[in-house]
Design a protein around this motif. Structure first.
Motif, PDB file in Angstrom:
ATOM      1  N   TYR A  16     -37.219  23.021   5.347  1.00  0.00           N
ATOM      2  CA  TYR A  16     -35.943  23.672   5.636  1.00  0.00           C
ATOM      3  C   TYR A  16     -34.944  23.451   4.500  1.00  0.00           C
ATOM      4  O   TYR A  16     -34.252  24.388   4.072  1.00  0.00           O
ATOM      5  N   ALA A  17     -34.879  22.218   3.989  1.00  0.00           N
ATOM      6  CA  ALA A  17     -33.931  21.904   2.916  1.00  0.00           C
ATOM      7  C   ALA A  17     -34.228  22.709   1.660  1.00  0.00           C
ATOM      8  O   ALA A  17     -33.311  23.198   0.984  1.00  0.00           O
ATOM      9  N   THR A  18     -35.500  22.860   1.342  1.00  0.00           N
ATOM     10  CA  THR A  18     -35.876  23.641   0.160  1.00  0.00           C
ATOM     11  C   THR A  18     -35.498  25.103   0.339  1.00  0.00           C
ATOM     12  O   THR A  18     -34.982  25.745  -0.585  1.00  0.00           O
ATOM     13  N   ALA A  19     -35.717  25.620   1.550  1.00  0.00           N
ATOM     14  CA  ALA A  19     -35.413  27.033   1.824  1.00  0.00           C
ATOM     15  C   ALA A  19     -33.921  27.326   1.703  1.00  0.00           C
ATOM     16  O   ALA A  19     -33.525  28.335   1.116  1.00  0.00           O
TER      17      ALA A  19
ATOM     18  N   PRO B 295     -26.821  22.666   1.033  1.00  0.00           N
ATOM     19  CA  PRO B 295     -25.448  22.818   1.543  1.00  0.00           C
ATOM     20  C   PRO B 295     -25.193  22.069   2.848  1.00  0.00           C
ATOM     21  O   PRO B 295     -24.050  21.960   3.281  1.00  0.00           O
ATOM     22  N   ASP B 296     -26.257  21.555   3.469  1.00  0.00           N
ATOM     23  CA  ASP B 296     -26.119  20.837   4.737  1.00  0.00           C
ATOM     24  C   ASP B 296     -26.075  19.335   4.435  1.00  0.00           C
ATOM     25  O   ASP B 296     -27.101  18.715   4.151  1.00  0.00           O
TER      26      ASP B 296
ATOM     27  N   LEU C  62     -30.305  12.733   6.036  1.00  0.00           N
ATOM     28  CA  LEU C  62     -31.591  12.504   6.704  1.00  0.00           C
ATOM     29  C   LEU C  62     -32.732  12.425   5.698  1.00  0.00           C
ATOM     30  O   LEU C  62     -33.623  11.563   5.802  1.00  0.00           O
ATOM     31  N   LEU C  63     -32.715  13.291   4.699  1.00  0.00           N
ATOM     32  CA  LEU C  63     -33.754  13.285   3.672  1.00  0.00           C
ATOM     33  C   LEU C  63     -33.736  11.983   2.884  1.00  0.00           C
ATOM     34  O   LEU C  63     -34.790  11.384   2.633  1.00  0.00           O
TER      35      LEU C  63
END
Length: 227
Positions: A97-100, A149-150, A156-157
């Motif tokens: 999700y982060a990469t997307a 952006p989150d 969390l990562l």
């Protein structure tokens, strides 16, 4: 009133410093898995009183880096390969999700910077050093989702990567063949980002990339070392 607040601030500062100190010693291997965190001993080693140290240990327990065992007390958490696999699957979803959502923010210059890191990983394969390769692998992934952006997802990562750094100093020690496939997959991800691929496709590929590492670890049936 301001004078009354100073002790609380000092206490908070000592607790934070104690947390950072113990956390760094766990992550760099100074306190290895199973190491007992005896308050009096830690106080002598660090020069910090037991109260902030206890607060630090409670935070580290929440982070998953410390566990409390009956009749033993607090100790640095001990993990097995199954736990590493589970954590890799969780990280796969987060990374996908982060990469997307980071992809639209990856300018040509940022993509090139990520490619340069991956090129260094390819060079590192010649005289393979698992620890160095793993460090570059971490740097590669963060070169992408440092633009995430989150903010909560970024935290969390960072937390999951830190936990995995402790759980397995280097997965590639056990599955060196995975290292070669990994750099190819990195290039593919960057190609998708550069081409403006659909977010769902980028997420799928990034997630599959991490799950492939978990599968490779599972197939060799080993317990990760932390030295």
């Amino acid at each position: 009133m301001s004078a009354a607040k100073k002790p609380a601030k000092a206490k908070e500062s000592k607790a934070e410093l104690s947390y950072e100190l113990l956390r760094s010693r766990i992550l760099d291997g100074t306190y290895g898995p199973g190491y007992r965190l005896v308050m009096d001993q830690l106080a002598r080693e660090t020069g910090v009183s037991t109260i902030p140290l206890r607060e630090a240990v409670r935070r580290l327990q929440s982070d998953g880096l410390v566990e409390v065992v009956r009749n033993i007390g607090a100790r640095v958490a001990v993990f097995d390969s199954t736990q590493v696999e589970h954590s890799l699957h969780v990280l796969a979803r987060l990374e996908g999700y982060a990469t997307a959502i980071s992809a639209p923010l990856m300018t040509p210059e940022r993509i090139e910077a990520s490619r340069e890191i991956n090129a260094r990983m390819v060079e590192a394969l010649e005289e393979f050093d698992p620890a160095s390769f793993t460090a570059l692998n971490r740097k590669f992934h963060f070169s992408i989702y440092q633009h995430c952006p989150d903010e909560h997802l970024s935290v969390l990562l960072e937390s999951e990567w830190a936990r995995l750094d402790h759980m397995r100093r280097s997965t590639f020690t056990y599955v060196p063949g995975r290292a070669r496939r990994s750099v190819v997959e990195h290039d593919h991800m960057l190609d998708l980002i550069a081409a403006g691929a659909e977010p769902a496709e980028i997420e799928r590929v990034a997630c599959a990339h991490k799950i492939a590492t978990a599968d490779a670890l599972h197939n060799v049936h080993v317990t990760p070392r932390t030295a």
